[in-house]
Enzyme design. Structure first.
Site, mmCIF file in Angstrom:
data_model
loop_
_atom_site.group_PDB
_atom_site.id
_atom_site.type_symbol
_atom_site.label_atom_id
_atom_site.label_comp_id
_atom_site.label_asym_id
_atom_site.label_seq_id
_atom_site.Cartn_x
_atom_site.Cartn_y
_atom_site.Cartn_z
ATOM 1 N N ARG A 118 48.935 37.491 35.869
ATOM 2 C CA ARG A 118 48.279 38.461 34.988
ATOM 3 C C ARG A 118 49.347 39.444 34.532
ATOM 4 O O ARG A 118 49.968 40.125 35.362
ATOM 5 C CB ARG A 118 47.166 39.197 35.731
ATOM 6 C CG ARG A 118 46.684 40.444 34.985
ATOM 7 C CD ARG A 118 45.439 41.045 35.570
ATOM 8 N NE ARG A 118 44.299 40.189 35.291
ATOM 9 C CZ ARG A 118 43.035 40.553 35.466
ATOM 10 N NH1 ARG A 118 42.741 41.762 35.933
ATOM 11 N NH2 ARG A 118 42.052 39.725 35.193
ATOM 12 N N HIS B 90 42.283 35.726 27.665
ATOM 13 C CA HIS B 90 41.760 35.679 29.033
ATOM 14 C C HIS B 90 41.035 34.337 29.193
ATOM 15 O O HIS B 90 39.807 34.282 29.354
ATOM 16 C CB HIS B 90 40.824 36.863 29.269
ATOM 17 C CG HIS B 90 40.522 37.135 30.718
ATOM 18 N ND1 HIS B 90 41.099 36.424 31.761
ATOM 19 C CD2 HIS B 90 39.694 38.055 31.304
ATOM 20 C CE1 HIS B 90 40.641 36.898 32.907
ATOM 21 N NE2 HIS B 90 39.803 37.874 32.660
ATOM 22 N N GLN C 14 38.535 33.406 32.103
ATOM 23 C CA GLN C 14 37.231 34.046 31.989
ATOM 24 C C GLN C 14 36.320 33.241 31.065
ATOM 25 O O GLN C 14 35.132 33.052 31.351
ATOM 26 C CB GLN C 14 37.382 35.482 31.457
ATOM 27 C CG GLN C 14 36.070 36.204 31.297
ATOM 28 C CD GLN C 14 35.374 36.481 32.622
ATOM 29 O OE1 GLN C 14 35.964 37.101 33.498
ATOM 30 N NE2 GLN C 14 34.140 36.019 32.784
ATOM 31 N N ASP D 194 32.415 43.535 26.133
ATOM 32 C CA ASP D 194 33.535 43.855 27.030
ATOM 33 C C ASP D 194 33.863 45.331 26.810
ATOM 34 O O ASP D 194 33.422 45.947 25.828
ATOM 35 C CB ASP D 194 34.737 42.963 26.668
ATOM 36 C CG ASP D 194 35.938 43.148 27.594
ATOM 37 O OD1 ASP D 194 35.781 43.680 28.709
ATOM 38 O OD2 ASP D 194 37.053 42.741 27.187
ATOM 39 N N CYS E 14 32.404 40.233 31.160
ATOM 40 C CA CYS E 14 33.436 39.777 32.092
ATOM 41 C C CYS E 14 33.641 40.749 33.243
ATOM 42 O O CYS E 14 34.220 40.370 34.262
ATOM 43 C CB CYS E 14 34.739 39.510 31.348
ATOM 44 S SG CYS E 14 35.448 40.963 30.575
ATOM 45 N N ARG F 288 33.857 32.242 37.972
ATOM 46 C CA ARG F 288 35.328 32.295 37.940
ATOM 47 C C ARG F 288 35.883 31.377 39.032
ATOM 48 O O ARG F 288 36.848 30.646 38.832
ATOM 49 C CB ARG F 288 35.836 33.730 38.177
ATOM 50 C CG ARG F 288 35.471 34.742 37.090
ATOM 51 C CD ARG F 288 36.229 34.491 35.815
ATOM 52 N NE ARG F 288 37.679 34.513 36.013
ATOM 53 C CZ ARG F 288 38.437 35.620 36.032
ATOM 54 N NH1 ARG F 288 37.898 36.807 35.869
ATOM 55 N NH2 ARG F 288 39.760 35.537 36.176
HETATM 56 N N1 NVA Z 1 39.528 43.215 27.874
HETATM 57 C C1 NVA Z 1 39.578 43.616 29.262
HETATM 58 C C2 NVA Z 1 39.143 42.499 30.155
HETATM 59 C C3 NVA Z 1 39.049 42.872 31.614
HETATM 60 C C4 NVA Z 1 38.735 41.702 32.514
HETATM 61 C C5 NVA Z 1 40.981 44.081 29.605
HETATM 62 O O1 NVA Z 1 41.938 43.433 29.197
HETATM 63 O O2 NVA Z 1 41.106 45.096 30.296
#
Ligand code: NVA
Length: 313
Positions: A102, A129, A132, A228, A268, A296
């Site tokens: 990540r 992502h 997800q 989100d 998410c 997940r």
């Molecule tokens: N768009 C959000 C997703 C978190 C799982 C972020 O990147 O923080």
């Protein structure tokens, strides 16, 4: 067989994504149906950003696959600062079966994948992502009678359409043959290149891609509605500007009432109740966000199994 990575949703063809989702369904039935990491072999999980679900689901999943989840704190490793991405990768890939990372810029992950001799998996970047969205597709399958029930469904996503989730819904949803509708403020719409790539995929799978700044048009008649946070990790400095433009896209009962009566609600997580979604909706009967969080685990186990089994042949 060739080494494969999963950096973006369209790294899996429609047939490959289907295989991963079928396997994920098998993992939902039996958590130990396959153990490609028996040994145990280690998988590195590196994070440069905050995490809860991603770390837990990869760690539990790697353990259930018979392996050892090796956590690497990106703040300690300082990849690209203390040591180059290429050198870090050369150290890791002699010792682990796969690398899950990540991080911020997608170029960092691409650089790792270009060097790595083991599969590299995107556990969230600024751009995408994809793990997800595999879990979201599995959640749609869970609530629509199986993986065969995904194709042809309409998924509407409202809110920040310029973030990683929006891009992944476009590519991953189009790959699955979904009708993907994105609704967001005109100043927060997705990159046109990604929209064009998703439209090309949808032309093959029978899905479609629609981008609008009208929240009601986005959700009307949809089978699944997702949202989100308005402030993704890395966007914190803009949290004040990132409020007013998004208010009309808040997922509340009024907006949800335009979807199909049995529409499922996805998020998410982490969720900010009263911002992008109301408590009434996320804690209400149409919400499946904790199925989605559990998925997940199953989706990522299937993905890792698929990547590792290709590698071994
Ligand atoms: N768009 C959000 C997703 C978190 C799982 C972020 O990147 O923080």
């Amino acid at each position: 067989m060739t080494l494969r990575h999963f950096l973006r949703d369209d790294d899996l063809t429609p047939a490959e994504q289907r295989k991963v989702l079928d396997l994920a369904m098998a993992f939902r039935e039996d958590r130990f149906v396959r153990q490609p990491l028996a040994g145990p072999r280690a998988v590195a999980f590196i994070t440069d950003k905050p995490t809860l679900r991603t770390q837990v689901s990869f760690a539990a999943g790697i353990a259930e696959l018979g392996g050892f989840p090796l956590s690497v704190d990106g703040n300690l490793a300082q990849i690209g600062v203390r040591e180059s991405i290429a050198d870090t990768t050369r150290v890791l890939d002699r010792q682990v079966a796969a690398i899950v990372w990540r991080t911020y810029a997608d170029e960092r992950l691409q650089e790792m994948a270009a060097t790595s001799r083991v599969p590299v998996v995107n556990a969230l970047t600024d751009g995408f992502h994809p793990c997800q969205v595999l879990a979201d597709l599995l959640t749609i399958a869970q609530h629509r009678g199986g993986v065969g029930g995904i194709k042809g469904q309409t998924l509407a996503y409202v809110g920040d359409c310029a973030n990683n989730m929006a891009n992944s819904y476009l590519l991953g949803g189009a790959t699955a043959g979904l009708h993907v509708r994105l609704g967001g403020p005109a100043s927060f719409l997705p990159d046109e290149t990604v929209v064009a790539q998703a439209a090309d995929i949808a032309a093959v799978t029978g899905g479609s891609v629609t981008i609008t700044s009208d929240p009601v048009a986005a959700v009307t008649g949809a089978d699944a509605i997702a949202t989100d946070t308005w402030v993704s990790m890395g966007d914190e400095a803009q949290s004040i500007e990132r409020e007013t433009p998004f208010v009309p896209f808040r997922l509340d009962t009024a907006l949800l009432s335009h979807a199909k009566p049995d529409a499922i609600v996805l998020h998410c997580l982490p969720a900010y109740r009263g911002k992008e979604i109301t408590a009434e909706v996320i804690d209400g009967p149409q919400s499946v966000v904790f199925d989605e969080a559990e998925n997940r685990l199953h989706a990522q186990k299937a993905l890792l199994t698929w990547l590792l089994e290709r590698r071994q042949r």
